[in-house]
Design a protein around this motif. Structure first.
Motif, mmCIF file in Angstrom:
data_model
loop_
_atom_site.group_PDB
_atom_site.id
_atom_site.type_symbol
_atom_site.label_atom_id
_atom_site.label_comp_id
_atom_site.label_asym_id
_atom_site.label_seq_id
_atom_site.Cartn_x
_atom_site.Cartn_y
_atom_site.Cartn_z
ATOM 1 N N VAL A 194 0.829 -1.206 0.000
ATOM 2 C CA VAL A 194 0.000 0.000 0.000
ATOM 3 C C VAL A 194 0.863 1.256 0.000
ATOM 4 O O VAL A 194 0.506 2.264 -0.635
ATOM 5 C CB VAL A 194 -0.970 0.000 1.205
ATOM 6 N N ALA A 195 2.013 1.220 0.656
ATOM 7 C CA ALA A 195 2.894 2.386 0.693
ATOM 8 C C ALA A 195 3.416 2.711 -0.701
ATOM 9 O O ALA A 195 3.442 3.882 -1.119
ATOM 10 C CB ALA A 195 4.060 2.123 1.645
ATOM 11 N N PHE A 196 3.824 1.684 -1.441
ATOM 12 C CA PHE A 196 4.324 1.893 -2.796
ATOM 13 C C PHE A 196 3.221 2.429 -3.711
ATOM 14 O O PHE A 196 3.455 3.333 -4.524
ATOM 15 C CB PHE A 196 4.876 0.583 -3.345
ATOM 16 N N LEU A 197 2.018 1.897 -3.574
ATOM 17 C CA LEU A 197 0.905 2.326 -4.422
ATOM 18 C C LEU A 197 0.533 3.779 -4.152
ATOM 19 O O LEU A 197 0.277 4.545 -5.090
ATOM 20 C CB LEU A 197 -0.303 1.416 -4.188
ATOM 21 N N LEU A 198 0.491 4.189 -2.877
ATOM 22 C CA LEU A 198 0.156 5.575 -2.551
ATOM 23 C C LEU A 198 1.224 6.541 -3.054
ATOM 24 O O LEU A 198 0.907 7.613 -3.583
ATOM 25 C CB LEU A 198 -0.030 5.730 -1.038
ATOM 26 N N ALA A 199 2.490 6.157 -2.904
ATOM 27 C CA ALA A 199 3.576 7.003 -3.402
ATOM 28 C C ALA A 199 3.522 7.119 -4.921
ATOM 29 O O ALA A 199 3.705 8.215 -5.480
ATOM 30 C CB ALA A 199 4.924 6.441 -2.960
ATOM 31 N N THR A 200 3.270 6.001 -5.584
ATOM 32 C CA THR A 200 3.200 6.000 -7.051
ATOM 33 C C THR A 200 2.061 6.880 -7.549
ATOM 34 O O THR A 200 2.226 7.674 -8.493
ATOM 35 C CB THR A 200 3.017 4.565 -7.572
ATOM 36 N N LEU A 201 0.890 6.762 -6.934
ATOM 37 C CA LEU A 201 -0.262 7.581 -7.330
ATOM 38 C C LEU A 201 0.037 9.067 -7.142
ATOM 39 O O LEU A 201 -0.253 9.889 -8.023
ATOM 40 C CB LEU A 201 -1.495 7.193 -6.515
ATOM 41 N N THR A 202 0.611 9.410 -5.984
ATOM 42 C CA THR A 202 0.904 10.817 -5.702
ATOM 43 C C THR A 202 1.882 11.395 -6.720
ATOM 44 O O THR A 202 1.649 12.470 -7.290
ATOM 45 C CB THR A 202 1.487 10.963 -4.282
ATOM 46 N N LEU A 203 2.974 10.688 -6.958
ATOM 47 C CA LEU A 203 3.975 11.168 -7.904
ATOM 48 C C LEU A 203 3.427 11.224 -9.325
ATOM 49 O O LEU A 203 3.717 12.164 -10.077
ATOM 50 C CB LEU A 203 5.216 10.280 -7.843
ATOM 51 N N ALA A 204 2.621 10.228 -9.688
ATOM 52 C CA ALA A 204 2.056 10.206 -11.042
ATOM 53 C C ALA A 204 1.114 11.391 -11.259
ATOM 54 O O ALA A 204 1.189 12.084 -12.289
ATOM 55 C CB ALA A 204 1.313 8.889 -11.267
ATOM 56 N N PHE A 205 0.212 11.643 -10.300
ATOM 57 C CA PHE A 205 -0.708 12.770 -10.409
ATOM 58 C C PHE A 205 0.054 14.089 -10.507
ATOM 59 O O PHE A 205 -0.288 14.965 -11.311
ATOM 60 C CB PHE A 205 -1.655 12.820 -9.205
ATOM 61 N N PHE A 206 1.093 14.230 -9.672
ATOM 62 C CA PHE A 206 1.837 15.488 -9.667
ATOM 63 C C PHE A 206 2.616 15.678 -10.973
ATOM 64 O O PHE A 206 2.595 16.764 -11.564
ATOM 65 C CB PHE A 206 2.793 15.524 -8.476
ATOM 66 N N LEU A 207 3.299 14.637 -11.417
ATOM 67 C CA LEU A 207 4.087 14.760 -12.646
ATOM 68 C C LEU A 207 3.198 15.060 -13.848
ATOM 69 O O LEU A 207 3.568 15.842 -14.735
ATOM 70 C CB LEU A 207 4.885 13.481 -12.878
ATOM 71 N N LEU A 208 2.013 14.464 -13.870
ATOM 72 C CA LEU A 208 1.088 14.734 -14.973
ATOM 73 C C LEU A 208 0.576 16.174 -14.957
ATOM 74 O O LEU A 208 0.135 16.698 -15.983
ATOM 75 C CB LEU A 208 -0.097 13.769 -14.912
ATOM 76 N N SER A 209 0.633 16.791 -13.790
ATOM 77 C CA SER A 209 0.168 18.185 -13.687
ATOM 78 C C SER A 209 1.240 19.189 -14.099
ATOM 79 O O SER A 209 0.955 20.391 -14.189
ATOM 80 C CB SER A 209 -0.273 18.486 -12.250
ATOM 81 N N GLN A 210 2.469 18.695 -14.339
ATOM 82 C CA GLN A 210 3.579 19.588 -14.670
ATOM 83 C C GLN A 210 3.976 19.445 -16.136
ATOM 84 O O GLN A 210 4.080 18.331 -16.648
ATOM 85 C CB GLN A 210 4.784 19.274 -13.777
ATOM 86 N N SER A 211 4.226 20.570 -16.782
ATOM 87 C CA SER A 211 4.574 20.538 -18.206
ATOM 88 C C SER A 211 5.961 19.938 -18.439
ATOM 89 O O SER A 211 6.206 19.306 -19.470
ATOM 90 C CB SER A 211 4.516 21.959 -18.787
ATOM 91 N N ASP A 212 6.870 20.131 -17.477
ATOM 92 C CA ASP A 212 8.225 19.588 -17.631
ATOM 93 C C ASP A 212 8.408 18.318 -16.812
ATOM 94 O O ASP A 212 9.438 18.114 -16.161
ATOM 95 C CB ASP A 212 9.267 20.631 -17.226
#
Length: 601
Positions: A194-212
């Motif tokens: 669950v820790a890996f999944l939550l970290a992955t979701l958070t980073l994925a959402f954030f990276l998708l929100s950034q143009s670079d």
């Protein structure tokens, strides 16, 4: 300028540290463990320390595969420190320190991150303190950070990992991203995938929100990071699979991870919107500031998405992604518990500080939010004023005198006085248009921690845990010939923890009596510290006063050895137990202990 910033940074960290010690550390070991789950964690950690088996967690002679071992290792480490039995007489300080320290370190990380990377319009010195206190004063954090379970440790390790990921992306230095992946590995060793999944979701959402996002992804060293996390987290799972095989796979991955997520476990079924409700409770009494902070961060993100945003000013966007990841992930889960929200509270605290920053101008939003917040405080005061009405509704069979004791100990009076004063101070500060009203009220609530929570914990311990500690001492004094020990009716794992003996837990039903008779013959277990003599003529039974009135138990010949609170200690001859068990079988009752997997820890 660098030295000046370093001095201010140190002062800020010291202030946060003192606040954290007051909230999480003071009085940590002065009360007993709270049933039912904490004694299981504490017993497993102590067993590792005393048996030197640091691989497989065990409780009451049974494997305990519900959580990975980091929480047990840390508890075991503190139990192993010299003279532990002197400075930790209850054994609760060693069990609770991993949770408390994890929250304390995360609190420091929140404050330091906001100090080093002040957001747009930030008040650099005050905002880190507001965010840190917003985390520490969450009702859920207050409870779980002083509880001997793994939830606060997951929140701490995962929260520190995520903040380090963001700090690395926001930094203009060329440092290697190592610490974030190390803490992610520790988070996986705390609660599993669950820790890996939550970290992955958070980073994925954030990276998708950034143009670079490609450049940011390169900064966190994905390939090397996976290797670091894997080297830290995976070896224990492999070793445990080799050693225990299918039982470990079925219990840890099958039951405690997959089944908990896909189906309702232990009757913890809640509606899809459950965590929206918990989010309100978890930020009280400052929930309006959380929602204002979320709204402000979302508005700023939509505005900045049309421009090239500065990565150093995206902490609130990152916190939004963090909060949303926890909300979405656990809302989908079939099993829902309030503690599942804990990993989102650091993000909520950062967003709450966003409201503190954006409300520095005395505009209409400031007016409406503070009126709403004062109404919340006023509502709590009114509820306490009419306490005589709802106190009469309290019906806890383990604490039958709780309502009268809350009054006689002066706890209700203190709570009334505190919240009346808090509401009055809020009104005064609002009327003089103080810009730091949120911080001042947080400081008052911090003081209230010592003023209110300490006597509440003492009362709960005296009512619920002291009888079990006393009856455990009596058991150790009068036990004959390594007698077996059973507990009937109310199930308290702390009896095993305090007595250090194998305990057979059974309900007070007819089936429970038959189960106990059969298990003493067929379920003979032992552990490193207790090897009962199953052939001995008698056994000791701890039975609560409600269960002792049941016909099948009251009719068995027994010797009364002592009574503490609602618990009685009996000595029963096994011949009498077996005789009545046979009578019940002839009457049509059957055992069910094999089917229900009794004591599945």
């Amino acid at each position: 300028m660098i030295l000046l910033n370093s001095k201010k940074r140190l002062i800020t960290s010291l202030i946060v540290l003192v606040c954290g010690i007051i909230t999480f550390i003071l009085g940590l070991g002065t009360t007993g463990l709270v049933d039912e789950t904490p004694p299981l964690f504490a017993a497993a950690g102590r067993a590792m320390s005393e048996s030197s088996d640091w691989l497989t967690p065990k409780v009451n002679g049974i494997f305990r595969f519900d959580k990975p071992p980091l929480i047990y290792w840390l508890m075991g480490f503190f139990y192993s420190l010299p003279k532990n039995e002197i400075w930790d007489s209850f054994g609760t300080l060693s069990a609770r320190l991993p949770s408390a320290l994890a929250s304390l370190f995360l609190m420091l990380m929140i404050g330091d991150t906001l100090f080093c990377w002040p957001q747009k319009g930030d008040r650099q010195f005050l905002t880190p303190i507001v965010a840190s206190l917003g985390f520490a004063l969450s009702p859920l954090i207050i409870i779980w950070s002083r509880t001997a379970v793994s939830d606060a440790l997951l929140t701490g390790t995962l929260g520190i990992s995520l903040l380090m990921f963001w700090r690395r992306m926001a930094s203009d230095k060329n440092d290697q991203c190592i610490s974030a992946w190390v803490f992610l590995g520790l988070a996986i060793l705390t609660k599993g995938p669950v820790a890996f999944l939550l970290a992955t979701l958070t980073l994925a959402f954030f990276l998708l929100s950034q143009s670079d996002w490609k450049r940011l992804l390169r900064k966190i060293n994905l390939k090397k990071g996976f290797l670091i996390t894997s080297l830290i987290s995976i070896p224990w799972y492999i070793l445990e699979l080799i050693k225990e095989g299918k039982p470990f796979w079925d219990n840890f991955f099958g039951y405690h991870n997959f089944q908990r997520y896909t189906s309702v476990v232990n009757n913890h079924a809640e509606p899809f919107w459950f965590f929206l409700y918990i989010m309100i409770l978890a930020s009280l009494p400052f929930t309006p500031f959380l929602y204002h902070g979320i709204f402000t961060a979302l508005k700023d993100f939509l505005k900045s998405s049309k421009e090239n945003s500065n990565i150093t000013e995206t902490l609130y966007t990152f916190s939004l992604c963090w909060l949303a990841s926890v909300l979405i992930f656990f809302s989908i889960s079939a099993t829902k518990l309030p503690s599942y929200w804990l990993p989102a509270i650091p993000a909520a605290a950062i967003l709450l500080s966003n409201s503190f920053v954006s409300l520095k101008n005395l505009n209409k939003s400031y007016l409406y939010i503070w009126i709403f917040n004062i109404l919340i405080l006023f509502g709590v005061s009114i509820a306490l004023f009419f306490s005589n009405i709802w106190l009469s509704l309290i019906n806890d069979p383990e604490m039958p005198n709780l309502a009268s004791e809350l009054i006689s100990y002066g706890i209700i009076f203190k709570a009334k006085l505190f919240f009346y004063l808090l509401t009055l101070v809020a009104i005064i500060l609002f009327s003089i248009k103080s810009r730091n009203i949120l911080l001042y009220l947080q400081i008052l609530l911090l003081i209230g921690q010592f003023f209110l929570m300490s006597p509440i914990r003492k009362l709960a311990d005296t009512s619920r845990q002291l009888p079990l500690r006393d009856i455990s001492k009596l058991i150790l004094d009068i036990r004959e010939g390594r007698e077996t020990l059973a507990m009937i009716g109310i199930r308290k794992p702390s009896l095993h923890y305090y007595s250090r003996q194998i305990v057979f837990y059974e309900p007070n039903t007819e089936e429970g009596l038959i189960n106990l008779s059969e298990r003493l013959i067929n379920d003979r277990r032992k552990n490193y510290e207790d090897q009962p003599d199953y052939e001995y003529k008698s056994l000791l039974v701890v039975i609560d006063e409600y269960s002792s009135l049941r016909q099948q138990w009251s009719k068995i010949n027994h010797q009364k050895l002592g009574k503490f609170g609602i618990y009685n200690l009996w000595r029963i001859q096994k011949s009498d137990l077996n005789k009545y068990s046979k009578f019940l079988v002839k009457s049509g009752y059957k055992s069910d202990w094999k089917n229900r997997k009794v004591e599945k820890f």
